[in-house]
Write a protein that holds these residues in place. Structure first.
Motif, PDB file in Angstrom:
ATOM      1  N   LEU A  62       7.651   1.453  -0.628  1.00  0.00           N
ATOM      2  CA  LEU A  62       6.490   1.163  -1.473  1.00  0.00           C
ATOM      3  C   LEU A  62       5.963   2.465  -2.061  1.00  0.00           C
ATOM      4  O   LEU A  62       5.768   3.449  -1.351  1.00  0.00           O
ATOM      5  N   ASP A  63       5.739   2.458  -3.364  1.00  0.00           N
ATOM      6  CA  ASP A  63       5.277   3.635  -4.101  1.00  0.00           C
ATOM      7  C   ASP A  63       3.921   3.292  -4.714  1.00  0.00           C
ATOM      8  O   ASP A  63       3.841   2.568  -5.705  1.00  0.00           O
ATOM      9  N   VAL A  71     -12.042   3.207  -4.068  1.00  0.00           N
ATOM     10  CA  VAL A  71     -12.288   3.227  -2.627  1.00  0.00           C
ATOM     11  C   VAL A  71     -12.228   1.826  -2.048  1.00  0.00           C
ATOM     12  O   VAL A  71     -11.624   1.583  -0.998  1.00  0.00           O
ATOM     13  N   ILE A  72     -12.819   0.869  -2.752  1.00  0.00           N
ATOM     14  CA  ILE A  72     -12.891  -0.493  -2.222  1.00  0.00           C
ATOM     15  C   ILE A  72     -11.510  -1.159  -2.166  1.00  0.00           C
ATOM     16  O   ILE A  72     -11.265  -2.053  -1.356  1.00  0.00           O
ATOM     17  N   ASP A  73     -10.588  -0.676  -3.029  1.00  0.00           N
ATOM     18  CA  ASP A  73      -9.242  -1.240  -3.034  1.00  0.00           C
ATOM     19  C   ASP A  73      -8.523  -0.977  -1.714  1.00  0.00           C
ATOM     20  O   ASP A  73      -7.821  -1.840  -1.184  1.00  0.00           O
ATOM     21  N   LEU A  90      -6.177  -5.243   0.212  1.00  0.00           N
ATOM     22  CA  LEU A  90      -5.212  -5.579  -0.833  1.00  0.00           C
ATOM     23  C   LEU A  90      -3.872  -5.971  -0.189  1.00  0.00           C
ATOM     24  O   LEU A  90      -3.513  -5.438   0.863  1.00  0.00           O
ATOM     25  N   PRO A  91      -3.142  -6.862  -0.811  1.00  0.00           N
ATOM     26  CA  PRO A  91      -1.868  -7.311  -0.232  1.00  0.00           C
ATOM     27  C   PRO A  91      -0.699  -6.375  -0.533  1.00  0.00           C
ATOM     28  O   PRO A  91       0.448  -6.798  -0.510  1.00  0.00           O
ATOM     29  N   ASN A  92      -0.987  -5.093  -0.846  1.00  0.00           N
ATOM     30  CA  ASN A  92       0.102  -4.188  -1.209  1.00  0.00           C
ATOM     31  C   ASN A  92       0.380  -3.132  -0.146  1.00  0.00           C
ATOM     32  O   ASN A  92       1.087  -2.164  -0.394  1.00  0.00           O
ATOM     33  N   LEU A  93      -0.192  -3.299   1.054  1.00  0.00           N
ATOM     34  CA  LEU A  93       0.091  -2.393   2.161  1.00  0.00           C
ATOM     35  C   LEU A  93       1.053  -3.079   3.130  1.00  0.00           C
ATOM     36  O   LEU A  93       1.040  -4.299   3.269  1.00  0.00           O
ATOM     37  N   PRO A  94       1.897  -2.307   3.813  1.00  0.00           N
ATOM     38  CA  PRO A  94       2.887  -2.897   4.717  1.00  0.00           C
ATOM     39  C   PRO A  94       2.242  -3.770   5.794  1.00  0.00           C
ATOM     40  O   PRO A  94       1.180  -3.442   6.326  1.00  0.00           O
TER      41      PRO A  94
END
Length: 365
Positions: A62-63, A71-73, A90-94
């Motif tokens: 993931l890049d 900050v809130i993201d 956010l749903p973009n972290l492992p």
């Protein structure tokens, strides 16, 4: 200061110790590419995927460009549930599996975001065995690598907070022409560009920091030029027959100075000898000018690659005899390294083995 290839190994050692490395270097030098290559190596045969939840047969990469987040993201949006405050992430972290999380543009993000993300650099918790960002926990199988530019690179980099920089391993990197050429051989970069950078290695990173709003020559922009040259070869740019038009076309990507130099370099192809005569062992006058030697060598590499299996070693031997007659040994070393990169089976031939024995003091592959 490390070259990109040397930095690659250093990063592997650091993340294997569960520490966090940070690549610092100029714009467009290939930091993302080198981290992706590291992820590919760590995958060890597993399929490299851009997923937060790779399966047992997959390895994630993931890049995230931190300068594009608030900050809130990454800190999470607070909400109340059953009388307790929680945070929606956010749903973009492992979420599971193994992989590499590349957090790029860390130096460009505001210090308020550096503070939040910096939680992930804390030593791994002895109880949970994971890194955490508030209530979020990074799966054990994931490694973190940071990337960023320096203030001197003119990319809007902010000062790193001391408590962040003290928790990571800072690795300054710079592009290296030999590393780039090896990479280019494996990534369909136009052979004329490989010849040009071999002849003028300083052109790989030719940046005018007083005119950063104009096009600059970097490894990233040379990759785009390669696309243009491939398109020209396919007949998709008929105007390219006009050298003045071609120079202006290339200047859009690499700036006026390098566009002028590259266009002049490409004109030398008109003086290239008959490649078929060389590979078949005919007596052909040896080219002398340095740039033309590089152009001819790369063109011969491509010609050998198109040979039938039965002819390939013979053509390789005939061509090597020709190239060895050029002004200096550097051209035969360049030719052999390039030919074997493009055609790995040549490393098993008697021609290559004898050349390697005769040149034991030189780096061939």
């Amino acid at each position: 200061m490390y070259s990109m290839n040397k930095a690659k190994n250093v990063i592997k050692y650091i993340i294997q110790d569960n520490d966090v490395p940070m690549l610092l270097g100029g714009v467009g030098i290939g930091k993302s590419s080198i981290v992706r290559a590291i992820a590919s190596d760590l995958a060890n045969g597993k399929k490299l995927v851009k997923k937060t939840n790779p399966s047992a047969k997959e390895f994630g990469f993931l890049d995230l460009r931190l300068s594009q987040y608030d900050v809130i993201d990454l800190g999470g949006l607070p909400y109340i549930k059953d009388g307790e405050q929680k945070r929606a992430m956010l749903p973009n972290l492992p979420t599971e599996g193994e992989g590499v999380l590349f957090l790029d543009e860390f130096a460009q993000c505001p210090q308020s975001l550096q503070k939040v993300v910096g939680q992930l650099f804390d030593p791994i918790d002895e109880i949970t065995g994971v890194r955490a960002l508030g209530t979020y926990q990074l799966p054990q199988g994931w490694k973190i690598v940071l990337g960023g530019n320096r203030a001197s690179d003119g990319s809007g980099a902010n000062k790193l907070l001391v408590h962040c920089s003290n928790r990571v391993e800072l690795i300054e990197v710079e592009p290296n022409a030999n590393d780039w050429i090896d990479w280019a051989m494996e990534n369909d970069i136009h052979t004329d560009l490989i010849a040009y950078i071999s002849n003028a290695p300083q052109a790989l990173m030719d940046v005018d920091y007083k005119a950063l709003s104009s096009a600059q020559a970097t490894p990233r922009s040379w990759e785009r030029v390669s696309k243009r040259l491939h398109r020209i070869d396919s007949g998709g740019v008929p105007e390219a027959n006009d050298s003045g038009w071609l120079q202006n076309f290339l200047a859009i990507t690499i700036g006026e100075e390098q566009a002028y130099e590259l266009t002049a370099f490409l004109k030398m192809k008109d003086d290239m000898p008959n490649l078929r005569d060389i590979v078949t062992g005919k007596d052909v006058p040896v080219v002398e000018q340095g740039g033309l030697c590089y152009l001819t060598s790369m063109a011969l590499v491509e010609t050998i690659g198109s040979a039938d299996k039965m002819d390939k070693e013979t053509w390789f031997g005939n061509t090597l005899n020709y190239v060895k007659s050029m002004a200096t040994p550097e051209f035969s070393i360049f030719f052999v390294r390039s030919a074997v990169k493009k055609n790995p089976e040549l490393a098993e031939t008697e021609v290559f083995i004898k050349f390697k024995v005769d040149n034991q003091n030189l780096e061939i592959n």
